[in-house]
Design an enzyme around this catalytic site. Structure first.
Site, PDB file in Angstrom:
ATOM      1  N   GLU A   1       8.703  68.788 170.125  1.00 10.17           N
ATOM      2  CA  GLU A   1       9.201  69.788 171.076  1.00 10.17           C
ATOM      3  C   GLU A   1       8.362  69.609 172.327  1.00 10.17           C
ATOM      4  O   GLU A   1       7.209  70.037 172.383  1.00 10.17           O
ATOM      5  CB  GLU A   1       9.083  71.196 170.487  1.00 10.17           C
ATOM      6  CG  GLU A   1       9.916  72.252 171.219  1.00 10.17           C
ATOM      7  CD  GLU A   1       9.229  72.803 172.449  1.00 10.17           C
ATOM      8  OE1 GLU A   1       9.871  72.731 173.527  1.00 10.17           O
ATOM      9  OE2 GLU A   1       8.102  73.272 172.363  1.00 10.17           O
TER      10      GLU A   1
ATOM     11  N   CYS B   1       7.206  76.291 178.013  1.00  8.68           N
ATOM     12  CA  CYS B   1       7.943  75.036 178.138  1.00  8.68           C
ATOM     13  C   CYS B   1       9.319  75.193 178.774  1.00  8.68           C
ATOM     14  O   CYS B   1       9.860  74.235 179.323  1.00  8.68           O
ATOM     15  CB  CYS B   1       8.059  74.364 176.776  1.00  8.68           C
ATOM     16  SG  CYS B   1       8.716  75.437 175.488  1.00  8.68           S
TER      17      CYS B   1
END
Length: 420
Positions: free
Chosen positions: A233, A267
């Site tokens: 990720e 993120c």
């Protein structure tokens, strides 16, 4: 083009951290988890539910301690530190509610000639085995315990490699995990690059990383030595596109909040806004108003504006700010781990701040005139983790199809947010 200013390992080290144990004992722990997995006890529904119950109990019985630790590390905003704990509990409870269904075999389609002759295909979901979860600093619980929920619920013992930047959260997890879990089921280690390097040499059955593209490459190279499957990720410079028909005050407030929440260290935070030139000045003005509405005129004194993770991170971010383009904020205080919520305009694609993922509370604002040319430019850049297009409800969601947010490599994320 100059070398992008990627976060350095040193900026996440806020104090002297020692590995939790000698390397030999970590290797011994890995061996014990492998042997434990070999007994097949982790494949049972009862074992999996027991692990989820232990996790929920640990979080609920120490709720305030976890929230306070997150605050001490950097998440001073009330909603952020509470969300860390609450979302982890909710994930565990939801997973438990779905587990019976998820564990059922699933019938698979077969070629017609096999189906016609009475054959039947079934998929039985089997756990991978001992799992390494490499945790980042920006989600003290969300990005460590939530991946653990997925691993444990699927019958995988796991080792958490905690971020050495989170002194308070690390200390608490290292205290509580051994009290609530058997080490063969869930353990945690903390330490710097040497610990990570040694962990990556072990033949884990699965690896999960939340982190940068650079670290992702390191993990994939190490995993290749043992043909270990990985889930990455990773981050990226996420665009927020605002067209001329958008509700400008609403769009500005949402994008500013997204760019500044968690100290900009998330993120999926908007990395930059690209605004149609006909509404750019109005958008900038609304962004300045939004900062004041969200954090007041003195964000440094507002606990609902979270800190940057370390002094080194502030020192990395501050040089990205071009004083001539600051329309709001711009000040920093490394000793206090503080950086103003900062709006920069007008920014061009060639500016230093556009070279790499920012990962801080800075919002560069660019303009565009033709959507087609803008999309072509976005397509030419390294692929982001997420994208945001602001447009009126009547426009539908066609823009999500037009912008290529799909990473295209296994384990990456694909997110397109549409804000009306």
């Amino acid at each position: 083009m100059s070398t992008p200013s990627k976060p350095r390992m040193s900026e996440f080290q806020t104090g002297p951290i020692q590995p939790t144990s000698e390397w030999g004992s970590i290797e011994e722990l890995f061996g014990k988890q492998k042997a434990y997995f070999g007994t097949d006890v982790t494949k049972t529904y009862e074992w999996r539910v027991d692990q989820l119950d232990r996790l929920v109990r640990m979080l609920k019985e120490n709720y305030k301690r976890f929230a306070d630790a997150s605050c001490k590390d950097f998440k001073t905003a009330a909603q952020e530190k509470v969300f860390e704990v609450s979302a982890s509990i909710a994930t565990s409870e939801f997973t438990k509610s779905q587990l019976t269904e998820w564990m059922k075999p699933v019938e698979a389609p077969l070629p017609k000639f096999l189906a016609a002759s009475g054959h039947k295909g079934m998929v039985y979901r089997e756990p991978y085995g001992v799992t390494l979860i490499i945790c980042p600093f920006n989600g003290p619980l969300l990005l460590s315990l939530r991946p653990a929920v997925g691993a444990l619920s699927a019958g995988n013992p796991c080792i958490l490699k905690l971020s050495e930047a989170l002194l308070a959260t690390d200390e608490l997890l290292m205290e509580l995990i051994p009290k609530y879990f058997e080490p063969e089921a869930l353990s945690a280690v903390v330490g710097g690059r040497e610990v990570v390097t040694n962990l990556l040499k072990l033949p884990f059955d699965f690896m999960f990383l939340t982190g940068s593209v650079g670290v992702g490459k390191v993990v994939m190279r190490a995993a290749a030595e043992n043909l270990t499957p990985v889930l990455l990720e990773l981050g990226g410079q996420n665009p927020a596109i605002v067209d001329e028909t958008a509700n400008i005050p609403d769009a500005a407030k949402k994008i500013v909040w997204g760019a500044m929440a968690w100290g900009g260290q998330w993120c999926t935070s908007p990395g930059y806004a690209v605004v149609h030139e006909s509404v750019a000045e109005g958008f900038v003005a609304e962004c300045k108003k939004a900062v004041v509405e969200l954090y007041g005129r003195d964000p440094k004194s507002n606990s609902d504006y979270s800190r940057v993770i370390s002094a080194a991170a502030v020192e990395r971010l501050a040089p990205l700010i071009d004083p001539k383009k600051v329309v709001y904020g711009g000040k920093s205080d490394p000793a206090a781990r503080y950086l103003d919520p900062t709006i920069l305009y007008p920014i061009s694609w060639s500016d230093k701040i556009m070279e790499d993922e920012i990962f801080g509370p800075l919002l560069p604002i660019l303009t565009y005139s033709e959507l087609g040319k803008l999309l072509a430019k976005v397509k030419s850049l390294p692929k982001p983790l997420a994208g945001l297009r602001v447009q009126p409800k009547s426009a539908g969601d066609r823009s999500c199809v037009a912008v290529p947010f799909i990473r295209g490599r296994r384990g990456k994320s694909d997110q397109c947010f549409l804000v009306h």
